[in-house]
Design an enzyme around this catalytic site. Structure first.
Site, mmCIF file in Angstrom:
data_model
loop_
_atom_site.group_PDB
_atom_site.id
_atom_site.type_symbol
_atom_site.label_atom_id
_atom_site.label_comp_id
_atom_site.label_asym_id
_atom_site.label_seq_id
_atom_site.Cartn_x
_atom_site.Cartn_y
_atom_site.Cartn_z
ATOM 1 N N HIS A 1 4.373 2.814 -7.741
ATOM 2 C CA HIS A 1 3.813 1.030 -8.141
ATOM 3 C C HIS A 1 2.671 1.117 -9.099
ATOM 4 C CE1 HIS A 1 4.190 1.294 -3.546
ATOM 5 N NE2 HIS A 1 4.429 0.214 -3.593
ATOM 6 N N GLY B 1 0.677 -1.231 -0.341
ATOM 7 C CA GLY B 1 0.090 0.228 -0.198
ATOM 8 C C GLY B 1 0.926 1.043 -0.108
ATOM 9 N N VAL C 1 11.064 3.976 -10.749
ATOM 10 C CA VAL C 1 10.454 4.888 -11.037
ATOM 11 C C VAL C 1 11.337 5.828 -9.904
ATOM 12 C CG1 VAL C 1 8.640 6.809 -11.266
ATOM 13 C CG2 VAL C 1 8.411 3.957 -12.349
#
Ligand code: PAF
Length: 284
Positions: A39, A33, A178
């Site tokens: 993600h 999460g 990223v």
């Protein structure tokens, strides 16, 4: 909202069985999460590879060797659900701790060698916790492909090994890190950095880049990595746990660049543990 949210394995398996009967292939993106663009890039790659995408959201207590780190781990399920729904994820699996570790749970998956150095040396038990939960998630979802970020390069190597060793019929796919515009690798922990530390944090990515380039240009690995560690302490990191050149596949230490390698680092800044890594390749 069209994304299904399920919290137990029986319900998830019933849905997966329905998709399988329809001939759909399935991808899974395991997460804890506090989702960011890193993600979401995993989700997008997964989306391009499979008809059905499952994201798992489970803050796994067994991989935290430090109770304070677990307590402080950012959680925002509502924001995560909004982001995943916008990416057309089919199913979010968000089990409770009891669902994953029911009363009497006694099994541990432990990958020797690959789990031992680097982060493994500084976070005792961490990779056993990761290996155990990822094995469970792969078996629970029975996905054809599973996606993990290269930012956690040692984790990715450990997971590839366990899937191979345990004959889990899944393809493990690594997805490039990223980065923020200033080079800082995206991480859920970045939100815990103060304004000043946030400005100092990209020094790790820059040190890796410069050191990798120096090694590729022929500089001694020992001299280049020592200089990079000193530079990080100089800009404000309170500790550099490691900054090392390793074999890209076995993660064995390398004193010279004679095969595809990975330069990996972990350090503490403003009470936050940051990690990063880059590929370093022999030029001839
Ligand atoms: O990388 C993570 O977020 C976690 O280690 C993972 C793979 C979801 C296992 O808990």
């Amino acid at each position: 909202m069209s994304m299904l949210i399920v919290r137990n394995v029986a319900e998830m398996r019933a849905q997966i069985a329905q998709w399988r009967r329809a001939g759909d292939n399935i991808a899974v993106v395991p997460t804890m999460g506090a989702l960011h663009e890193g993600h979401l890039s995993l989700v997008r790659v997964a989306r391009g590879r499979a008809r059905r995408v499952i994201v798992t959201l489970f803050v796994n207590p067994s991989q935290f060797n430090n109770a304070e780190d677990l307590a402080k781990y950012p959680r925002d399920e509502e924001a995560d659900v909004t982001r995943l729904d916008a990416e057309h994820v089919d199913l979010l699996y968000a089990p409770s701790v009891e669902e994953i570790y029911p009363e009497g749970f006694a099994t541990k998956v432990s990958v020797s060698r690959l789990s031992e150095g680097l982060c493994g040396a500084h976070r005792p038990g961490h990779f056993d916790g990761v290996s155990t939960v990822v094995t469970k998630l792969l078996l629970q979802t029975q996905a054809d492909t599973a996606f993990f970020g290269e930012k956690d390069y040692q984790q990715l190597s450990v997971i590839r090994r366990l899937a191979r060793d345990l004959d889990i019929p899944v393809e493990i796919v690594g997805v490039p890190t990223v980065r923020e515009a200033d080079g800082l690798a995206m991480s859920s922990r970045n939100v815990r950095l103060s304004e000043t530390a946030r400005k100092q944090a990209p020094a790790m990515a820059e040190a890796l880049r410069a050191t990798g380039a120096a090694i590729e240009a022929g500089q001694s690995v020992a001299i280049a990595t020592e200089a990079a560690k000193a530079e990080l302490l100089n800009v404000g990191y309170s500790e550099v746990e490691y900054l090392e050149l390793r074999d890209a596949e076995t993660l064995e230490p390398l004193s010279k660049l004679d095969r595809p390698a990975r330069l990996l680092a972990a350090g503490w800044l403003d009470g936050v543990r940051l990690i990063d890594n880059i590929a370093v390749l022999p030029t001839r």
